[in-house]
Design a protein around this motif. Structure first.
Motif, short mmCIF file in Angstrom:
data_model
loop_
_atom_site.label_atom_id
_atom_site.label_comp_id
_atom_site.label_asym_id
_atom_site.label_seq_id
_atom_site.Cartn_x
_atom_site.Cartn_y
_atom_site.Cartn_z
N GLN A 45 -36.04 -20.57 36.45
CA GLN A 45 -34.83 -20.88 35.70
C GLN A 45 -34.32 -22.26 36.06
O GLN A 45 -33.90 -23.03 35.19
N SER A 46 -34.39 -22.63 37.33
CA SER A 46 -33.88 -23.94 37.74
C SER A 46 -34.71 -25.07 37.13
O SER A 46 -34.16 -26.09 36.71
N THR A 47 -36.03 -24.90 37.07
CA THR A 47 -36.89 -25.93 36.47
C THR A 47 -36.60 -26.07 34.99
O THR A 47 -36.45 -27.18 34.47
N VAL A 48 -36.49 -24.94 34.29
CA VAL A 48 -36.20 -24.98 32.85
C VAL A 48 -34.83 -25.60 32.61
O VAL A 48 -34.66 -26.41 31.69
N SER A 49 -33.86 -25.30 33.44
CA SER A 49 -32.53 -25.90 33.30
C SER A 49 -32.59 -27.41 33.49
O SER A 49 -31.93 -28.16 32.77
N LEU A 50 -33.38 -27.87 34.45
CA LEU A 50 -33.55 -29.32 34.66
C LEU A 50 -34.22 -29.96 33.44
O LEU A 50 -33.84 -31.06 33.03
N TYR A 51 -35.21 -29.31 32.89
CA TYR A 51 -35.90 -29.83 31.70
C TYR A 51 -34.93 -29.92 30.52
O TYR A 51 -34.91 -30.92 29.80
N LEU A 52 -34.14 -28.88 30.33
CA LEU A 52 -33.17 -28.89 29.23
C LEU A 52 -32.08 -29.94 29.46
O LEU A 52 -31.63 -30.59 28.51
N ALA A 53 -31.69 -30.13 30.70
CA ALA A 53 -30.69 -31.16 31.02
C ALA A 53 -31.24 -32.54 30.69
O ALA A 53 -30.51 -33.40 30.19
N ALA A 54 -32.53 -32.77 30.95
CA ALA A 54 -33.14 -34.07 30.62
C ALA A 54 -33.14 -34.29 29.11
O ALA A 54 -32.83 -35.38 28.63
N LEU A 55 -33.46 -33.24 28.36
CA LEU A 55 -33.44 -33.35 26.90
C LEU A 55 -32.02 -33.58 26.39
O LEU A 55 -31.80 -34.31 25.43
N GLN A 56 -31.04 -32.96 27.07
CA GLN A 56 -29.65 -33.14 26.66
C GLN A 56 -29.14 -34.54 27.01
O GLN A 56 -28.45 -35.17 26.21
N ARG A 57 -29.50 -35.05 28.18
CA ARG A 57 -29.13 -36.42 28.55
C ARG A 57 -29.68 -37.42 27.54
O ARG A 57 -29.04 -38.43 27.23
N ALA A 58 -30.87 -37.14 27.03
CA ALA A 58 -31.50 -38.00 26.03
C ALA A 58 -30.92 -37.77 24.64
O ALA A 58 -31.33 -38.42 23.69
N GLN A 59 -29.98 -36.84 24.54
CA GLN A 59 -29.29 -36.52 23.29
C GLN A 59 -30.22 -35.93 22.24
O GLN A 59 -29.98 -36.07 21.04
N LEU A 60 -31.27 -35.27 22.67
CA LEU A 60 -32.21 -34.65 21.74
C LEU A 60 -31.89 -33.18 21.48
O LEU A 60 -32.37 -32.60 20.51
N VAL A 61 -31.10 -32.57 22.36
CA VAL A 61 -30.64 -31.19 22.18
C VAL A 61 -29.15 -31.12 22.49
O VAL A 61 -28.60 -32.00 23.16
N THR A 62 -28.54 -30.07 21.98
CA THR A 62 -27.14 -29.77 22.30
C THR A 62 -27.10 -28.40 22.95
O THR A 62 -28.02 -27.59 22.77
N SER A 63 -26.04 -28.15 23.68
CA SER A 63 -25.88 -26.83 24.30
C SER A 63 -24.54 -26.24 23.92
O SER A 63 -23.60 -26.95 23.58
N GLN A 64 -24.52 -24.92 23.98
CA GLN A 64 -23.31 -24.17 23.68
C GLN A 64 -23.25 -22.98 24.63
O GLN A 64 -24.24 -22.26 24.77
N ARG A 65 -22.14 -22.84 25.28
CA ARG A 65 -21.97 -21.73 26.21
C ARG A 65 -21.24 -20.59 25.49
O ARG A 65 -20.18 -20.80 24.91
N ILE A 66 -21.81 -19.41 25.56
CA ILE A 66 -21.18 -18.21 25.00
C ILE A 66 -21.19 -17.17 26.11
O ILE A 66 -22.25 -16.66 26.48
N GLY A 67 -20.01 -16.88 26.64
CA GLY A 67 -19.93 -15.97 27.78
C GLY A 67 -20.71 -16.56 28.94
O GLY A 67 -20.60 -17.75 29.24
N PRO A 68 -21.56 -15.75 29.56
CA PRO A 68 -22.33 -16.25 30.70
C PRO A 68 -23.62 -16.99 30.31
O PRO A 68 -24.32 -17.49 31.17
#
Length: 101
Positions: free
Chosen positions: A56-79
């Motif tokens: 999970q931590s590796t995938v979160s880091l990968y997604l954070a890199a994509l988000q920093r590059a503005q290629l993805v967006t995130s949305q938090r719903i509950g947990p």
């Protein structure tokens, strides 16, 4: 805010991150187990993690890199956090990259 081509290239310079971005293009096909509409809210990190087969931590880091590059967006719903492609920025990246080459 304009897209940073070098940041996007760094984010895409990893086969797993590139796969994630590609899979998110057709989330219903690649993440059929997603219960909420992936087109609307995105795909849950845990479902992406399951498909990738990494921690999970590796995938979160990968997604954070994509988000920093503005290629993805995130949305938090509950947990849970859901990710989807930022199509407008991906198109801007493609145009900017084409202009450089």
């Amino acid at each position: 805010m304009s897209i940073d081509v070098s940041e996007a290239l760094k984010a895409l310079d990893n086969p797993t991150r590139l796969n994630i971005l590609s899979w998110l293009k057709d989330p219903r096909h690649h993440f059929p187990e997603q219960e909420v509409d992936p087109e609307q809210v995105g795909v849950c990190v845990s479902i992406i993690q399951h498909r990738v087969g990494l921690s999970q931590s590796t995938v979160s880091l990968y997604l954070a890199a994509l988000q920093r590059a503005q290629l993805v967006t995130s949305q938090r719903i509950g947990p849970w956090t859901y990710y989807k492609r930022h199509e407008q920025n991906i198109a801007a990246f493609q145009v900017a990259l084409k202009a450089l080459i």
